[in-house]
Design an enzyme around this catalytic site. Structure first.
Site, mmCIF file in Angstrom:
data_model
loop_
_atom_site.group_PDB
_atom_site.id
_atom_site.type_symbol
_atom_site.label_atom_id
_atom_site.label_comp_id
_atom_site.label_asym_id
_atom_site.label_seq_id
_atom_site.Cartn_x
_atom_site.Cartn_y
_atom_site.Cartn_z
ATOM 1 N N HIS A 140 30.580 102.218 8.287
ATOM 2 C CA HIS A 140 30.423 103.112 7.137
ATOM 3 C C HIS A 140 29.373 104.177 7.442
ATOM 4 O O HIS A 140 28.678 104.109 8.450
ATOM 5 C CB HIS A 140 30.013 102.332 5.888
ATOM 6 C CG HIS A 140 31.119 101.537 5.284
ATOM 7 N ND1 HIS A 140 31.459 100.279 5.736
ATOM 8 C CD2 HIS A 140 31.973 101.814 4.266
ATOM 9 C CE1 HIS A 140 32.474 99.811 5.018
ATOM 10 N NE2 HIS A 140 32.801 100.728 4.121
ATOM 11 N N LYS A 144 24.955 104.186 3.525
ATOM 12 C CA LYS A 144 25.392 102.992 2.797
ATOM 13 C C LYS A 144 24.346 101.894 2.951
ATOM 14 O O LYS A 144 23.996 101.503 4.070
ATOM 15 C CB LYS A 144 26.746 102.511 3.310
ATOM 16 C CG LYS A 144 27.339 101.366 2.486
ATOM 17 C CD LYS A 144 28.772 101.068 2.925
ATOM 18 C CE LYS A 144 29.364 99.888 2.162
ATOM 19 N NZ LYS A 144 29.454 100.137 0.714
#
Length: 264
Positions: A140, A144
């Site tokens: 990600h 995040k």
């Protein structure tokens, strides 16, 4: 539920929250109601009062508070918050209590592709014998905060459950160990990648790999709209629902459209 359903987004200032807000603003089927974030002028109670449905992509502590408020003022709820309810017994109990009052949809990942990916992982977990090592790899964007992602945790839980039910094997998270069955899990936070989840089943002579990659965060907004369509169309009974429960309607509709096209 009428066609002018007001939808409020909890965590509306977050990355996914902003995508959902944008999808609702562009939708002719739903009205974007007041949302809630750290900078909200309205209280959580006021936000709940001004909406027909709540969509929560926030933080486990805030989601716990949302559930507590909804027990007093019940509204259908869609939860995409990573780590909720987790291992917190109080959160589990409150969520279970709410599911006896209203429909609650829990979806770590709201995209159709993620659902199909999970189904494929379930099938491979059933078919691949214990001679296959298992690895989950998720990537990600660098901002995040949670690691493991909610989607990866859901995949992990799914594999462990299937291996227990179909093979009678207990799988733990960790590096490969000849004395026990393990699932290796890898997380990476780099660049601006919306999300990629890969599950590999690897034996001494071959590898089976299934990967789901998100190119645009807009798929999450479309997924939430599909769940809202399900709520509005079927008006389900109170209960705990998964993304799969709601997307079956979408898959049936797409199958019907495809059949009509091929028939012509």
């Amino acid at each position: 539920m009428g066609s002018s359903m007001h939808v409020g987004v909890i965590g509306c200032s977050g990355r996914t929250g902003k995508v959902i807000v944008s999808a609702l603003e562009q939708s002719s089927e739903y009205t974007l109601g007041p949302g809630f974030s750290r900078s909200s002028a309205l209280t959580l109670f006021q936000v709940i009062a001004h909406n027909d449905v709540l969509v929560d992509f926030s933080h486990p502590l805030l989601t716990k508070e949302v559930v507590a408020h909804l027990l007093i003022s019940p509204k259908p709820l869609i939860i995409g918050t990573t780590g909720f309810p987790g291992k917190c017994k109080e959160a589990h109990d409150s969520l279970e209590e709410l599911t006896h009052i209203v429909p609650v949809v829990v979806c770590p990942n709201a995209s159709l592709g993620a659902y199909i990916h999970k189904r494929l992982v379930m099938l491979l977990s059933q078919l691949c014998n214990p001679q296959f090592d298992i690895r989950i790899r998720e990537t990600h964007h660098r901002y995040k905060k949670d690691s493991l992602s909610g989607t990866a945790q859901d995949l992990l839980d799914t594999i462990q459950q299937v291996k227990q039910e179909d093979w009678g094997e207990e799988y733990e998270v960790g590096q490969r160990d000849s004395s026990k069955k393990t699932i290796e899990v890898q997380s990476s936070r780099v660049g601006d990648i919306p999300g990629e989840h890969e599950v590999a089943f690897i034996s001494s002579g071959e590898q089976i790999l299934v990967r789901h990659t998100v190119f645009s965060r807009n798929v999450f907004g479309r997924g939430i709209l599909s769940i809202l369509d399900w709520l509005k169309t079927l008006n389900p009974q109170p209960g705990l629902y998964s993304l799969g429960d709601t997307l079956e309607l979408v898959l049936r509709n797409e199958h019907c459209l495809l059949k009509k096209t091929t028939d012509h």
